[in-house]
Design an enzyme around this catalytic site. Structure first.
Site, PDB file in Angstrom:
ATOM      1  CG  ASP A 110      31.607  30.514  30.499  1.00 34.87           C
ATOM      2  OD1 ASP A 110      31.380  30.475  31.728  1.00 34.87           O
ATOM      3  OD2 ASP A 110      32.515  29.872  29.950  1.00 34.87           O
ATOM      4  CG  ASP A 163      33.626  31.211  35.432  1.00 31.62           C
ATOM      5  OD1 ASP A 163      34.421  30.446  34.878  1.00 31.62           O
ATOM      6  OD2 ASP A 163      33.983  32.151  36.170  1.00 31.62           O
ATOM      7  CD  GLU A 173      35.076  26.238  36.656  1.00 34.48           C
ATOM      8  OE1 GLU A 173      36.244  26.011  36.310  1.00 34.48           O
ATOM      9  OE2 GLU A 173      34.700  27.386  36.963  1.00 34.48           O
ATOM     10  CG  HIS A 200      38.333  27.554  29.047  1.00 33.01           C
ATOM     11  ND1 HIS A 200      37.296  26.783  29.538  1.00 33.01           N
ATOM     12  CD2 HIS A 200      38.436  28.606  29.870  1.00 33.01           C
ATOM     13  CE1 HIS A 200      36.808  27.369  30.623  1.00 33.01           C
ATOM     14  NE2 HIS A 200      37.473  28.482  30.839  1.00 33.01           N
ATOM     15  CG  ASP A 201      39.795  26.843  32.954  1.00 31.62           C
ATOM     16  OD1 ASP A 201      40.233  27.884  32.431  1.00 31.62           O
ATOM     17  OD2 ASP A 201      38.706  26.778  33.561  1.00 31.62           O
TER      18      ASP A 201
HETATM   19  C1  GLC Z   1      36.743  29.390  35.719  1.00 35.83           C
HETATM   20  C2  GLC Z   1      37.093  29.534  34.260  1.00 35.83           C
HETATM   21  C3  GLC Z   1      38.474  30.052  34.143  1.00 35.83           C
HETATM   22  C4  GLC Z   1      38.546  31.390  34.814  1.00 35.83           C
HETATM   23  C5  GLC Z   1      38.007  31.344  36.236  1.00 35.83           C
HETATM   24  C6  GLC Z   1      37.688  32.711  36.738  1.00 35.83           C
HETATM   25  O1  GLC Z   1      37.509  28.463  36.366  1.00 35.83           O
HETATM   26  O2  GLC Z   1      36.897  28.322  33.608  1.00 35.83           O
HETATM   27  O3  GLC Z   1      38.920  30.140  32.826  1.00 35.83           O
HETATM   28  O4  GLC Z   1      39.880  31.823  34.850  1.00 35.83           O
HETATM   29  O5  GLC Z   1      36.815  30.626  36.347  1.00 35.83           O
HETATM   30  O6  GLC Z   1      36.569  33.222  36.079  1.00 35.83           O
END
Ligand code: GLC
Ligand code: CA
Length: 560
Positions: A98, A198, A255, A327-328
């Site tokens: 990640d 990310d 993402e 995970h979100d």
């Molecule tokens: C992304 C991750 C999340 C995190 C955020 C800040 O959205 O998936 O879990 O809190 O970035 O890094």
């Protein structure tokens, strides 16, 4: 389209803290992942995306990195990671890290140096502004409150799109970019197959920074608003690709929530910045700008529409990565299936529907056994910072504590972060100690061991889905074929054709409790998958039971 090594692969996301604890300290770790590689091989997945394991204060559970070159001791050592990479390679599996490079931790050396000398070189690694001139803009951070925070011990303030312990890195500074590319290449040299990127869309800020209309009583404006005004991210992303990923044929998945209309090809086209980006069309259904408490539930029709919109957008252009959870997000089965209808059949139907869409299927740990949301009884049981913020937002908007908790239970990121349910032993077989986050009580009935031994389990259904996607005889249709919605107007029916070469497969799910008839476009040859024993048919009509799911292979169109 030029074929790439990752086109026919299945990916699996591991949230290391909750996957498997090898030493009884209650925290999942890298040796724990190594122990479970044979299980993952048995499941059939190829690519493993592992959520952050670098050194971190874990304020945002590792998405706040204080040293990109060190493994956090709670997760293991660099030797563990190297062993994980080589053990994966032995099994023809690929490891993705990640990549958290929009921000680092405030405990990172760069930030510490910026604090010590804001006018020095490292001050320019972040977005700093003089305090005396007030807040440079009214942007809200994703985790609530202003993006601006005083820089301790100085007359400056710094910007953070996420938590105040996650200062944003200044991508406009070439030195920052160089440092990051160097780090990325260092990891690729170690044998990683690629990265999940990310929050990457946030690296380009709308400049100059100005206020936007406030959209909540706090007087602040949503980060989405800033992103719609930001221009020029492509220059950074292209440069990063050329300096790093491209040289290694790495698989990258971004993402990306806020691509602008017409931009998808820039991201995932033949020469896109990334191999793929996640399809979040489904994730954002029913989301309210007010916060979780204002969200509306997802219907089957919404879900179908969102999936097809994404398919149509990406057809002929590139591959989305398809998910029902991560995970979100809350657990997909709890989120997308109507309340009261979450059962093994409906879970399999949902699995089968998203899995056969065009794109790269991602499975999030525990999804393959149908793990569900948790009933948190109070906010004290919740670790996730965004849930705590949303709880406050709900209370401030006038919700009762019960209503606020209801929203948290429904959408909390902790739903996905409870320990992986391995067996019916204490703490779901995740740890011999006390788990860092309480396990879901349903682990006695929902766990890997039970489902490994049962032929009609969800786990076995996933194995069959994976097998089909990886079967070379279906590559033309399932990997490279088009996805054509079928009977899209028929309520609570989600059906599509996967068509390629001479081959057509029909994927169909009855997204409701009641039976439903479906008229086939043509005669079928064989049933490739059925989540139930049988189905009724007469002429060219089949009758599906509630939550029934089928893949039918239609007659080949080869002439002569
Ligand atoms: C992304 C991750 C999340 C995190 C955020 C800040 O959205 O998936 O879990 O809190 O970035 O890094
Ligand atoms: Ca451990």
């Amino acid at each position: 389209m030029e074929k790439q090594w990752w086109h026919n692969k299945i990916a699996y996301q591991i949230y290391p803290k909750s996957f498997y604890d090898s030493n009884g300290d209650g925290i999942g770790d890298l040796p724990g992942i190594i122990e479970k590689l044979d299980y993952l091989k048995y499941l059939g997945v190829d690519i493993l995306w592992i959520s952050p394991f670098c050194q971190s204060p874990l304020v945002d559970e590792g998405y706040d990195i204080s040293d990109y070159y060190e493994i956090d001791p709670r997760f293991g050592t660099m030797e563990d990671l190297e062993r994980l990479i080589s053990e994966a390679q032995k099994r023809q599996m690929y490891i993705l890290m990640d990549l958290v490079i929009n921000h680092c931790s405030d405990e990172h050396e760069w930030f510490q140096k910026a604090m010590a000398d804001p006018e020095g070189e490292y001050g320019n690694f972040f977005y700093l502004a003089d305090k005396k001139e007030g807040r440079p803009c009214n942007w809200r951070s994703y985790f609530g409150g202003s993006v601006w925070e005083p820089l301790p011990g100085t007359d400056k303030q710094y910007l953070h799109m996420f938590h105040k312990k996650q200062p944003d890195l200044n991508w406009e500074n070439p030195r920052v970019r160089r440092e990051l590319y160097q780090m990325i290449n260092w990891w690729l040299e170690k044998g990683l197959a690629g990265f999940r990127l990310d929050a990457i869309i946030n690296i380009k800020k709308a400049l100059p920074m100005v206020d936007y209309p406030a959209d909540r009583p706090d007087g602040l404006s949503s980060p989405d608003m800033m992103l719609t005004h930001a221009r020029g991210i492509g220059e950074f992303l292209r440069e990063m690709k050329e300096e790093t990923f491209e040289k290694y044929h790495a698989f990258t998945v971004g993402e990306v929530f806020n691509d602008k209309p017409g931009e998808l090809a820039d991201y995932i086209g033949e020469n896109g910045y990334f191999s793929s980006i996640f399809d979040f069309h489904e994730t954002t259904i029913g989301a309210s700008p007010k916060g979780w408490y204002g969200n509306s539930p997802v219907t089957a029709e919404d879900y179908k529409k969102a999936c097809f919109a994404a398919q149509e957008k990406s057809t002929g252009l590139g591959f989305y990565s398809n998910v029902i959870e991560n995970h979100d997000e809350p657990r997909g089965v709890s989120h997308y299936l109507p309340e009261g209808c979450v059962c093994e059949s409906s879970k399999k139907m949902l699995a089968g529907l998203y899995f056969m869409l065009r794109g790269i299927p991602f499975i999030y740990q525990g999804q393959e056994i149908g793990m569900e949301n948790v009933e948190f009884s109070s906010i004290d049981e919740v670790d996730d910072i965004s849930s705590r913020m949303e709880y406050q937002v709900a209370l401030e908007a006038g919700c009762t504590k019960e209503e606020a908790m209801q929203a948290v239970c429904r959408y909390s990121r902790d739903n996905a972060r409870t320990p992986m349910q391995w067996n019916a032993d204490p703490h779901a077989g995740f740890t011999d100690g006390t788990p860092w986050l309480k396990e879901n009580e349903n682990y006695r009935s929902i766990n890997v061991e039970e489902q490994t031994g049962r032929g009609d389990s969800i786990l076995q259904f996933y194995r069959r889905l994976i097998e089909l996607r990886k079967d070379p005889q279906y590559e033309d249709s399932l990997i490279y074929g088009a996805c054509i919605p079928y009977l899209r107007g028929q309520r609570n029916l989600m059906a599509y054709l996967r068509k390629g070469g001479y081959q057509t497969l029909l994927v169909v799910g009855n997204f409701q409790e009641e039976p439903q008839e479906v008229t086939l476009p043509e005669a079928y040859e064989t049933v490739l998958l059925n989540n139930m024993d049988c189905f009724h048919e007469h002429d060219r009509t089949i009758c599906l039971k509630g939550w029934q799911y089928l893949i039918l292979k239609m007659q080949d169109k080869k002439q002569g």
